[in-house]
Write a protein that holds these residues in place. Sequence first.
Motif, PDB file in Angstrom:
ATOM      1  N   ASN A 280      -6.441  -6.269  10.645  1.00  0.00           N
ATOM      2  CA  ASN A 280      -5.217  -6.511  11.400  1.00  0.00           C
ATOM      3  C   ASN A 280      -4.004  -5.976  10.642  1.00  0.00           C
ATOM      4  O   ASN A 280      -3.151  -5.278  11.205  1.00  0.00           O
ATOM      5  CB  ASN A 280      -5.078  -8.015  11.634  1.00  0.00           C
ATOM      6  N   TYR A 283      -3.978  -2.058  10.607  1.00  0.00           N
ATOM      7  CA  TYR A 283      -3.538  -1.449  11.859  1.00  0.00           C
ATOM      8  C   TYR A 283      -2.029  -1.603  12.032  1.00  0.00           C
ATOM      9  O   TYR A 283      -1.331  -0.657  12.419  1.00  0.00           O
ATOM     10  CB  TYR A 283      -4.255  -2.089  13.045  1.00  0.00           C
ATOM     11  N   LEU A 347      -7.485  -6.284  22.707  1.00  0.00           N
ATOM     12  CA  LEU A 347      -7.081  -5.300  21.702  1.00  0.00           C
ATOM     13  C   LEU A 347      -7.696  -3.938  21.984  1.00  0.00           C
ATOM     14  O   LEU A 347      -7.066  -2.899  21.730  1.00  0.00           O
ATOM     15  CB  LEU A 347      -7.477  -5.784  20.306  1.00  0.00           C
ATOM     16  N   HIS A 351      -3.050  -1.889  23.027  1.00  0.00           N
ATOM     17  CA  HIS A 351      -2.690  -1.939  21.612  1.00  0.00           C
ATOM     18  C   HIS A 351      -1.608  -0.934  21.238  1.00  0.00           C
ATOM     19  O   HIS A 351      -1.247  -0.811  20.079  1.00  0.00           O
ATOM     20  CB  HIS A 351      -3.929  -1.633  20.750  1.00  0.00           C
ATOM     21  N   TYR A 357      -0.141  -5.557  21.664  1.00  0.00           N
ATOM     22  CA  TYR A 357      -1.044  -5.958  20.589  1.00  0.00           C
ATOM     23  C   TYR A 357      -0.964  -7.459  20.341  1.00  0.00           C
ATOM     24  O   TYR A 357      -1.984  -8.109  20.083  1.00  0.00           O
ATOM     25  CB  TYR A 357      -0.680  -5.200  19.312  1.00  0.00           C
ATOM     26  N   TYR A 429     -11.105   2.026  15.196  1.00  0.00           N
ATOM     27  CA  TYR A 429     -10.521   0.751  15.618  1.00  0.00           C
ATOM     28  C   TYR A 429     -11.223   0.214  16.871  1.00  0.00           C
ATOM     29  O   TYR A 429     -11.518  -0.987  16.970  1.00  0.00           O
ATOM     30  CB  TYR A 429      -9.033   0.925  15.895  1.00  0.00           C
ATOM     31  N   TRP A 433     -13.079  -3.440  17.093  1.00  0.00           N
ATOM     32  CA  TRP A 433     -12.689  -4.499  18.028  1.00  0.00           C
ATOM     33  C   TRP A 433     -13.832  -4.844  18.978  1.00  0.00           C
ATOM     34  O   TRP A 433     -14.062  -6.019  19.288  1.00  0.00           O
ATOM     35  CB  TRP A 433     -11.461  -4.053  18.827  1.00  0.00           C
TER      36      TRP A 433
END
Length: 468
Positions: A280, A283, A347, A351, A357, A429, A433
Motif C-alpha cells: 500500500n 503504490y 482496488l 485506483h 483508491y 499491482y 490485488w
Amino acid sequence: MTAVSRGRGLIATMILIVVCSGVVQGYLTPLLPVVGAHVGIGGVGQNNLYLLSQVAFAVLTPLLSRWGDMWGHRRLLLVAVTSVAVGSLLIAARPTTATLAVGMVMQGAVVGFFPLLAGILRSRSPEHGRVGMSVLVGTLLLSLGTGGFVAGSLSDEHALAGLWTAVPFGALAVAAAFALPASTAPRAGRFNSFAALLLTLGLGSLILVLTEGSSWGWMSPASLLTLVASLVVLGVWVRVEQRSSHPLVDIRMLSNRRLAAVSAYTFCIAFGAIGFLGANAVYLGTEPGGDGFGLGLGARAIALVSLGMFVVGFAGSTLTPWLARAFGDRAVLTIGGCAGGLGFLGLCLFHATLPQYLVGALIVGLATGMFSASTRSLSVEVVDEAETALAVGVNEMAFSFGAAMGAAVIGALWAGHTSADGVVTGAGYQWAWAACAVVALVGTAFGLLFPRSANPSVPDAAAVGSAA
C-alpha cells in the motif's frame, strides 16, 4: 474487587499496554531507511533487520503464550513489557547495527501481549470479554497508525528523533502491567524444551525463505533446500508434540472445529489485509508512470492514508460485538471476509486517483478491524480457560503467517512484473490485488464452516456501555 480487577478499570489499564504494542509495531519500519543511512546499513541490511524481527515474532508467540498458561499470565506479561521497554530504550539511546538487532528482537515480545491479556480478561471479567477484546483491537489499530505518523513527523525534524517514540509508551506499559491483577486460571504442565527448539528452527527457516525467496529466486537451490528443511523440522515437531504429555502447543486443539475454522480464516484474511500494508505504501509513494500506476504521495500523506485505514478498522472492531449479537458469529466472519474481497476487487478496478483508491483501501481497513476483533474473541471462547493464552497464541501465529505469506506472494508477483528500471508495472499491482481478493474469499468459505449453533452469548447493551 478493585476497579482495576473488573470491568471498566481493567480494560482501561489494558488499553495502556495495547497502545504500547501498537506504537512499537508501527513506529520503526518507516524509520529504517533514514536510520539505516545514519548508521551505515544498506537496503540488504535493513531487510535482514526486518527478517530478524519476523523470526522473533514467530518464535516468541507460542513461547510466551505457553509460559503464560503455565506460570501466570500477569507474570509473563511483566516480562514481555519489560523486554519491549528495554529494547525500545536501547534502540533510541544508542542506534547501531548491533543495538538495532538486539532491540528489535526484544521488542518482538509484543506478540505476547494479546494472548496474555486475554487470559487475564477471561478469568477476571469474562462478562466483558467480547467488548473488551474489540476495544483492545481497535486501540491497537489506532496506535499502529498514530505511532508511524508521530515517528515520521519527529524524524522530519531530526533523523533519529523518531526512535524515541516508543520509549515513554514502554515505560507506561510497565506501570500498567504492575497494576493489573493476576489471572485466576489454573496453571499446569511442564515446559518442553526440545519442542521449543524444533519450533524455533522450523519457524525461523520458514520465515527466512518467505522473506528472502524473491531475492534468492523461488526455485533456487537455497530457497528449495531451506523450505524442505523447515517442513522436515516442523514435521518432526508435530510428531514430538503429539507424543508429549506436556506439549508446547497442543496440536489436538486444532481438532476443535471452531478453533480450526477461526485459525484458517485468520490466515486468509491476514494474507491480504496485513500482507498488503507494505505494498500500500509503495503504490501510494510511486510516481505515476506510463501506465498510470502510482499516486506520488509524500511520506506524511502516506501516513495519513494508513491512519485513515486504521481509524475505519477501529470502527469495524468496536461494531463487531453488536453485529455478533444481531447476526451471529458466522455472519460476522462472512461479512468481514466479503468486505476484504470487495475492497481488493475495488482496488483492481478503481485506483487511478486518490479518492478512488481510498474507497477500496478503507473497505480493506474495515475488514481488518472486523476480523481482528472477531477472531481474537472467538479463539478465547473455544477452549478451556487454562488454555486461553495458548489458543489466542495459535490465532496470533495464523495471523503472522498469513501476513508473511501475503507479503511474500505480493513480492513474488511484483518481481515477475517490473520494468527495466525496476519499477513495478500495472500488471504487478493488478495481480497482487487480485490474489488478495481471492484469498479473502477463500477465508470467507472457512468462516462459513464455523458452527452456527455454537454462538456464545454477547454481553447485553448495559454491560457493553459499562465496559466501554
